[in-house]
Design a protein around this motif. Structure first.
Motif, PDB file in Angstrom:
ATOM      1  N   LEU A  40       0.828  -1.210   0.000  1.00  0.00           N
ATOM      2  CA  LEU A  40       0.000   0.000   0.000  1.00  0.00           C
ATOM      3  C   LEU A  40       0.863   1.261   0.000  1.00  0.00           C
ATOM      4  O   LEU A  40       0.522   2.255  -0.649  1.00  0.00           O
ATOM      5  N   GLU A  41       1.961   1.220   0.712  1.00  0.00           N
ATOM      6  CA  GLU A  41       2.877   2.360   0.704  1.00  0.00           C
ATOM      7  C   GLU A  41       3.423   2.580  -0.711  1.00  0.00           C
ATOM      8  O   GLU A  41       3.587   3.723  -1.157  1.00  0.00           O
ATOM      9  N   SER A  42       3.688   1.494  -1.424  1.00  0.00           N
ATOM     10  CA  SER A  42       4.151   1.609  -2.810  1.00  0.00           C
ATOM     11  C   SER A  42       3.075   2.246  -3.692  1.00  0.00           C
ATOM     12  O   SER A  42       3.383   3.020  -4.612  1.00  0.00           O
ATOM     13  N   GLU A  43       1.805   1.945  -3.411  1.00  0.00           N
ATOM     14  CA  GLU A  43       0.725   2.564  -4.167  1.00  0.00           C
ATOM     15  C   GLU A  43       0.682   4.068  -3.930  1.00  0.00           C
ATOM     16  O   GLU A  43       0.374   4.843  -4.839  1.00  0.00           O
ATOM     17  N   CYS A  44       0.969   4.484  -2.710  1.00  0.00           N
ATOM     18  CA  CYS A  44       1.065   5.919  -2.431  1.00  0.00           C
ATOM     19  C   CYS A  44       2.190   6.541  -3.248  1.00  0.00           C
ATOM     20  O   CYS A  44       2.045   7.647  -3.798  1.00  0.00           O
ATOM     21  N   ASP A  45       3.318   5.850  -3.334  1.00  0.00           N
ATOM     22  CA  ASP A  45       4.446   6.351  -4.120  1.00  0.00           C
ATOM     23  C   ASP A  45       4.059   6.469  -5.595  1.00  0.00           C
ATOM     24  O   ASP A  45       4.433   7.433  -6.271  1.00  0.00           O
ATOM     25  N   GLU A  46       3.289   5.501  -6.089  1.00  0.00           N
ATOM     26  CA  GLU A  46       2.857   5.550  -7.487  1.00  0.00           C
ATOM     27  C   GLU A  46       1.921   6.730  -7.731  1.00  0.00           C
ATOM     28  O   GLU A  46       1.993   7.385  -8.783  1.00  0.00           O
ATOM     29  N   ALA A  47       1.041   7.001  -6.761  1.00  0.00           N
ATOM     30  CA  ALA A  47       0.149   8.161  -6.890  1.00  0.00           C
ATOM     31  C   ALA A  47       0.949   9.458  -6.937  1.00  0.00           C
ATOM     32  O   ALA A  47       0.634  10.374  -7.706  1.00  0.00           O
ATOM     33  N   VAL A  48       1.979   9.542  -6.124  1.00  0.00           N
ATOM     34  CA  VAL A  48       2.846  10.732  -6.112  1.00  0.00           C
ATOM     35  C   VAL A  48       3.527  10.901  -7.462  1.00  0.00           C
ATOM     36  O   VAL A  48       3.589  12.010  -8.011  1.00  0.00           O
ATOM     37  N   GLU A  49       4.031   9.809  -8.014  1.00  0.00           N
ATOM     38  CA  GLU A  49       4.709   9.883  -9.315  1.00  0.00           C
ATOM     39  C   GLU A  49       3.740  10.322 -10.413  1.00  0.00           C
ATOM     40  O   GLU A  49       4.090  11.144 -11.277  1.00  0.00           O
ATOM     41  N   GLU A  50       2.539   9.768 -10.385  1.00  0.00           N
ATOM     42  CA  GLU A  50       1.549  10.139 -11.396  1.00  0.00           C
ATOM     43  C   GLU A  50       1.180  11.612 -11.279  1.00  0.00           C
ATOM     44  O   GLU A  50       1.076  12.333 -12.282  1.00  0.00           O
ATOM     45  N   ARG A  51       0.981  12.066 -10.057  1.00  0.00           N
ATOM     46  CA  ARG A  51       0.619  13.465  -9.851  1.00  0.00           C
ATOM     47  C   ARG A  51       1.755  14.391 -10.268  1.00  0.00           C
ATOM     48  O   ARG A  51       1.520  15.463 -10.831  1.00  0.00           O
ATOM     49  N   GLN A  52       2.971  13.982 -10.005  1.00  0.00           N
ATOM     50  CA  GLN A  52       4.111  14.822 -10.353  1.00  0.00           C
ATOM     51  C   GLN A  52       4.191  15.036 -11.859  1.00  0.00           C
ATOM     52  O   GLN A  52       4.566  16.124 -12.319  1.00  0.00           O
ATOM     53  N   LEU A  53       3.820  14.029 -12.638  1.00  0.00           N
ATOM     54  CA  LEU A  53       3.804  14.186 -14.087  1.00  0.00           C
ATOM     55  C   LEU A  53       2.819  15.283 -14.501  1.00  0.00           C
ATOM     56  O   LEU A  53       3.104  16.078 -15.406  1.00  0.00           O
ATOM     57  N   THR A  54       1.669  15.325 -13.843  1.00  0.00           N
ATOM     58  CA  THR A  54       0.683  16.371 -14.135  1.00  0.00           C
ATOM     59  C   THR A  54       1.211  17.745 -13.760  1.00  0.00           C
ATOM     60  O   THR A  54       1.028  18.718 -14.499  1.00  0.00           O
TER      61      THR A  54
END
Length: 319
Positions: A244-258
């Motif tokens: 789940l912590e990795s999923e948070c990291d993935e959300a951060v990466e996706e948002r950073q692209l935006t």
């Protein structure tokens, strides 16, 4: 926080190095359990703390409010264009100054209801602008401008120069006022579409992060419901929390692209700092964090780490 389109076509807005690498679950558990700060967190934090996602929800409300105001401005500029288009212009010989070429310094346009040599057509233009754009509840408060200042900022400084040149409304000036007002309305429609896209993105992140936090809480609650030795279950849940912590990291990466590829640039905020990015325009002056999704993901990830530390303490204690 509302935006306006300037002459350039953009909007104007008022750590330590690790000592050794360890990849096994038992090694990670031992390292965490030996950290006094982790044991302290176990005592201070609630076992199934709830993350409310207030940052993202607040950002959605701010975006909805801003979009409403931007659409109100679009409607006001269209109304102003309609009123100006319906006026009878002065004869073509009344003035020779054009809108779309080099002009002299802007002169003051009288905002009085009458008097002087100001043509009745011009007074009606100013009254129409006052009763449409300047009548918006948020407009004067945010921009704090006179009618001539607002006309110059919104439709170009040569607008007031042309209107003031002979105190009347020529056919060319009338056509340019209508054209530029429509352009200002269209720009706000584009901005509202970008804000709507941002609202949709916030909703998606809210759904994803809510699911992560709900899963986190259910895992902890499940462990509490197990009778007898819960060591194996605790280790399994500890690993799932890591996912789940990795999923948070993935959300951060996706948002950073935006954030790195915003839909548009917003012009000067009014403090001389120059253009700013779209997300700074949306969140820079709000009470919440400037990056609500990143802040929310970080908060949930921190709670996951607290839960994992607590599980480590349980495992180390043989619970």
């Amino acid at each position: 926080m509302s935006a306006r389109q300037g002459a350039a076509g953009v909007f104007r807005i008022q750590g330590a190095e690790p000592s050794a690498e360890c990849t096994s679950v038992s090694c990670d558990l031992t390292a965490i359990a030996s950290d006094p700060g982790a044991i302290t967190a176990v005592v201070l934090a609630g076992l199934v703390a709830f993350v409310a996602l207030a940052y993202v929800r607040g950002a959605k409300e701010d975006c909805r409010s801003e979009r409403t105001r931007v659409l109100d401005e679009r409607d006001a500029f269209n109304d102003f264009a309609d009123r100006v288009a319906g006026l009878d212009p002065a004869p073509a010989s009344a003035t020779t100054l054009a809108f779309d070429g080099p002009t002299a310094a802007v002169r003051t346009v009288s905002t009085a209801n009458g008097g002087g040599s100001t043509d009745v057509r011009l007074r009606r233009v100013l009254a129409a602008y006052r009763d449409t754009v300047m009548a918006l509840p948020h407009y004067r408060e945010e921009y704090d401008e006179t009618i001539p200042e607002s006309l110059a900022a919104e439709l170009g400084p040569d607008t007031t120069a042309a209107l003031a040149s002979n105190g009347t409304l020529s056919p060319g000036a009338q056509s340019a006022l209508v054209r530029r007002s429509r352009r200002a309305a269209d720009a706000r429609l584009s901005l509202s579409d970008a804000i709507e896209t941002e609202i949709d993105a916030l909703s998606r992140f809210e759904t994803d992060l809510t699911r992560v936090d709900r899963r986190r809480r259910r895992l902890i609650e499940h462990l509490d419901g197990i009778a007898g030795d819960r060591t194996d279950a605790a280790i399994d849940i500890w690993q799932q929390l890591g996912d789940l912590e990795s999923e948070c990291d993935e959300a951060v990466e996706e948002r950073q692209l935006t954030l790195n590829d915003p839909p548009m640039t917003v012009d000067d905020l009014g403090n001389g700092t120059g253009p700013c990015l779209f997300h700074e325009y949306l969140y820079g002056s709000t009470e919440g964090p400037r990056y609500p999704v990143l802040a929310e993901a970080a908060e949930i990830a921190e709670q996951i780490r607290v839960d994992r530390n607590r599980l480590t303490s349980r495992i180390a204690g043989g619970e």
